[in-house]
Structures are given as C-alpha cells and as structure tokens.
Design a protein around this motif. Structure first.
Motif, PDB file in Angstrom:
ATOM      1  N   LEU A   1      15.876   0.591  -0.333  1.00  0.00           N
ATOM      2  CA  LEU A   1      14.687   1.059   0.377  1.00  0.00           C
ATOM      3  C   LEU A   1      13.438   0.830  -0.462  1.00  0.00           C
ATOM      4  O   LEU A   1      12.416   0.356   0.055  1.00  0.00           O
ATOM      5  N   TRP A   2      13.494   1.141  -1.747  1.00  0.00           N
ATOM      6  CA  TRP A   2      12.319   0.972  -2.596  1.00  0.00           C
ATOM      7  C   TRP A   2      11.966  -0.504  -2.752  1.00  0.00           C
ATOM      8  O   TRP A   2      10.769  -0.856  -2.822  1.00  0.00           O
ATOM      9  N   VAL A   3      12.960  -1.370  -2.801  1.00  0.00           N
ATOM     10  CA  VAL A   3      12.672  -2.799  -2.834  1.00  0.00           C
ATOM     11  C   VAL A   3      11.980  -3.224  -1.540  1.00  0.00           C
ATOM     12  O   VAL A   3      10.989  -3.966  -1.545  1.00  0.00           O
ATOM     13  N   PHE A   4      12.499  -2.741  -0.422  1.00  0.00           N
ATOM     14  CA  PHE A   4      11.883  -3.056   0.880  1.00  0.00           C
ATOM     15  C   PHE A   4      10.443  -2.560   0.936  1.00  0.00           C
ATOM     16  O   PHE A   4       9.543  -3.261   1.410  1.00  0.00           O
ATOM     17  N   LEU A   5      10.198  -1.346   0.441  1.00  0.00           N
ATOM     18  CA  LEU A   5       8.834  -0.806   0.463  1.00  0.00           C
ATOM     19  C   LEU A   5       7.902  -1.625  -0.421  1.00  0.00           C
ATOM     20  O   LEU A   5       6.718  -1.803  -0.094  1.00  0.00           O
ATOM     21  N   GLY A   6       8.442  -2.130  -1.531  1.00  0.00           N
ATOM     22  CA  GLY A   6       7.621  -2.985  -2.379  1.00  0.00           C
ATOM     23  C   GLY A   6       7.221  -4.272  -1.677  1.00  0.00           C
ATOM     24  O   GLY A   6       6.059  -4.708  -1.750  1.00  0.00           O
TER      25      GLY A   6
ATOM     26  N   THR B   1       4.696  -3.431   1.060  1.00  0.00           N
ATOM     27  CA  THR B   1       3.383  -3.172   0.482  1.00  0.00           C
ATOM     28  C   THR B   1       2.665  -4.477   0.164  1.00  0.00           C
ATOM     29  O   THR B   1       1.451  -4.619   0.403  1.00  0.00           O
ATOM     30  N   SER B   2       3.391  -5.436  -0.364  1.00  0.00           N
ATOM     31  CA  SER B   2       2.798  -6.744  -0.650  1.00  0.00           C
ATOM     32  C   SER B   2       2.269  -7.390   0.625  1.00  0.00           C
ATOM     33  O   SER B   2       1.196  -8.012   0.627  1.00  0.00           O
ATOM     34  N   LEU B   3       3.015  -7.243   1.714  1.00  0.00           N
ATOM     35  CA  LEU B   3       2.577  -7.800   2.990  1.00  0.00           C
ATOM     36  C   LEU B   3       1.270  -7.163   3.447  1.00  0.00           C
ATOM     37  O   LEU B   3       0.316  -7.867   3.834  1.00  0.00           O
ATOM     38  N   PHE B   4       1.183  -5.842   3.387  1.00  0.00           N
ATOM     39  CA  PHE B   4      -0.045  -5.163   3.806  1.00  0.00           C
ATOM     40  C   PHE B   4      -1.215  -5.516   2.885  1.00  0.00           C
ATOM     41  O   PHE B   4      -2.352  -5.670   3.347  1.00  0.00           O
ATOM     42  N   VAL B   5      -0.949  -5.651   1.582  1.00  0.00           N
ATOM     43  CA  VAL B   5      -2.009  -6.020   0.644  1.00  0.00           C
ATOM     44  C   VAL B   5      -2.562  -7.403   0.977  1.00  0.00           C
ATOM     45  O   VAL B   5      -3.774  -7.641   0.922  1.00  0.00           O
ATOM     46  N   LEU B   6      -1.694  -8.331   1.358  1.00  0.00           N
ATOM     47  CA  LEU B   6      -2.146  -9.663   1.736  1.00  0.00           C
ATOM     48  C   LEU B   6      -3.044  -9.610   2.970  1.00  0.00           C
ATOM     49  O   LEU B   6      -4.086 -10.281   3.021  1.00  0.00           O
TER      50      LEU B   6
ATOM     51  N   TYR C   1       5.838   6.920   3.509  1.00  0.00           N
ATOM     52  CA  TYR C   1       5.243   5.609   3.231  1.00  0.00           C
ATOM     53  C   TYR C   1       4.426   5.121   4.439  1.00  0.00           C
ATOM     54  O   TYR C   1       3.300   4.625   4.278  1.00  0.00           O
ATOM     55  N   LEU C   2       4.986   5.247   5.643  1.00  0.00           N
ATOM     56  CA  LEU C   2       4.260   4.849   6.849  1.00  0.00           C
ATOM     57  C   LEU C   2       2.957   5.613   6.982  1.00  0.00           C
ATOM     58  O   LEU C   2       1.930   5.050   7.368  1.00  0.00           O
TER      59      LEU C   2
END
Length: 220
Positions: A40-45, A48-53, A193-194
């Motif tokens: 789950l934490w890997v998925f959230l990472g 997060t990268s996707l949203f930052v982009l 997170y959401l």
C-alpha cells in the motif's frame, strides 16, 4: 502501479524464511511488517508522484497569458466536508476493530462508504453544473485541468471503494473483528491519503490567495 504491487507480492510469496538472517529482537519488537501494508505504501508513493506531475504541469501552464479561470462551484465545499466525514468514520472503524467491537466496525464501514459515495455523486454534480454552464473539457486550459485533476482523484476513490467493499463483506461474515483489523487499517490509511490529496487539490481549485486558483471567477 499494478506491476509494482504485483512484484512486491511475488517477492513476498517466494521468500524462504529458513534462508533469512535471524536477528534477536525483544518480544515486543519482533513483529513483521505485513506485505499488504508495504504494498500500500509503495502504491501511495507512486500515486503521489502522479499527482505531483499533474500539479507541476498545471503550475507551468498557469503562467501563460491565455489562462481563463472557471466559476467556483459552491458544492465543492460540501463535497470536501463529506470526504472529511468519510475519513473520520474510517478512523472510528479502526478504533472499533482494535476494541473488537464487530457491530461498530460494520456501522463505521457503512457510514464511511455512504459518505464516500456521496462525495463522488457530488463531484459528478459539479461536473454537470460546469457542463450546463458551457465549460467543457476543451473550453479552456483551466477547464481541462479541473476535469483531469478531479477525475484522477475520483478514480482513486473508486479504487478505494473496491477495497472498502471487500472489507465490508469480510466484516459481515467474520465473527471476530480482530481478524479483519489489518484490512480496515489499510482502508483507513488510504482514506486519509485520499483526503490529504483532495485538500491540496481543493486549495488549488478555489483559493486564489496564492494566485493559482483554477476557479477564481464568480461562484457558480
């Protein structure tokens, strides 16, 4: 993201414990981290990268002269309150699972699910309001970013509802709340997170104090 999660589970399945190094730890510290929690934490990472982009692309596009903001939908504030309520309900469910209170676990899951679905319905209503007012995806850069950011977040919420439904079905069948505690804790982490991601997006959507609001025109 799916490939990363699959790889993590595959590595966990094929681990041979007899070949691992044994480290002496106190009884309270010798607790293995569940593979699902790590995944789950890997998925959230990755998410997060996707949203930052997306936010970075938005910040660069904002500086061009043809930027035209959208009206500010009033319903976004209510939708935010619904997602806050869903996150709080999920956290309350975690506490109920830790106390092994099965009825409260089921009640908390139902409440968080209903609030989350209401949030999605509210987001679709905002889309309809903008569409009826003549603001389509291709109308302007601001409109395109509004639809893209809210759509990507909404898809993550839908993915969370799949995990929520699985946890709800297990909670209804299980007589021991402790048996489903991990799944509920993972759902709660994802819901928090959401909420955190949505609060960042909400600031970008409606708060013009930073000069970056997508919806900085008159309220809709």
């Amino acid at each position: 993201m799916a490939v990363i999660v699959w790889w993590l589970f595959r590595q966990t399945i094929y681990v041979q414990p007899w070949q691992a190094q044994v480290v002496e730890l106190p009884a309270q510290e010798a607790v293995a981290r569940p593979a699902a929690r790590t995944a789950l934490w890997v998925f959230l990472g990755v998410a997060t990268s996707l949203f930052v982009l997306f936010v970075s692309a938005y910040a660069m596009r904002l500086g061009l002269a043809d930027w035209s903001p959208l009206p500010r939908p009033r319903l976004l504030a209510l939708n935010t309150a619904l997602l806050v309520g869903a996150s709080l309900a999920m956290q309350w469910t975690v506490h109920a699972a830790r106390r092994e209170q099965g009825d409260d676990v089921r009640l908390g899951l139902v409440a968080s699910g209903l609030l989350t679905v209401s949030f999605l319905v509210g987001q679709l209503t905002v889309w309809k309001q903008l569409n009826d007012a003549g603001f389509f995806v291709a109308s302007s850069a601001a409109a395109a970013f509004f639809y893209v950011l809210t759509a990507v977040h909404g898809l993550h919420v839908l993915g969370g509802l799949v995990a929520w439904l699985r946890a709800l079905l297990r909670a209804w069948r299980a007589s021991d709340a402790a048996a489903i505690r991990l799944g509920i804790e993972l759902c709660a982490t994802y819901w928090h997170y959401l909420l955190a991601v949505w609060l960042v997006l909400y600031v970008l959507l409606v708060f013009d104090a930073f000069g970056m609001a997508i919806c900085s025109a008159a309220p809709l």
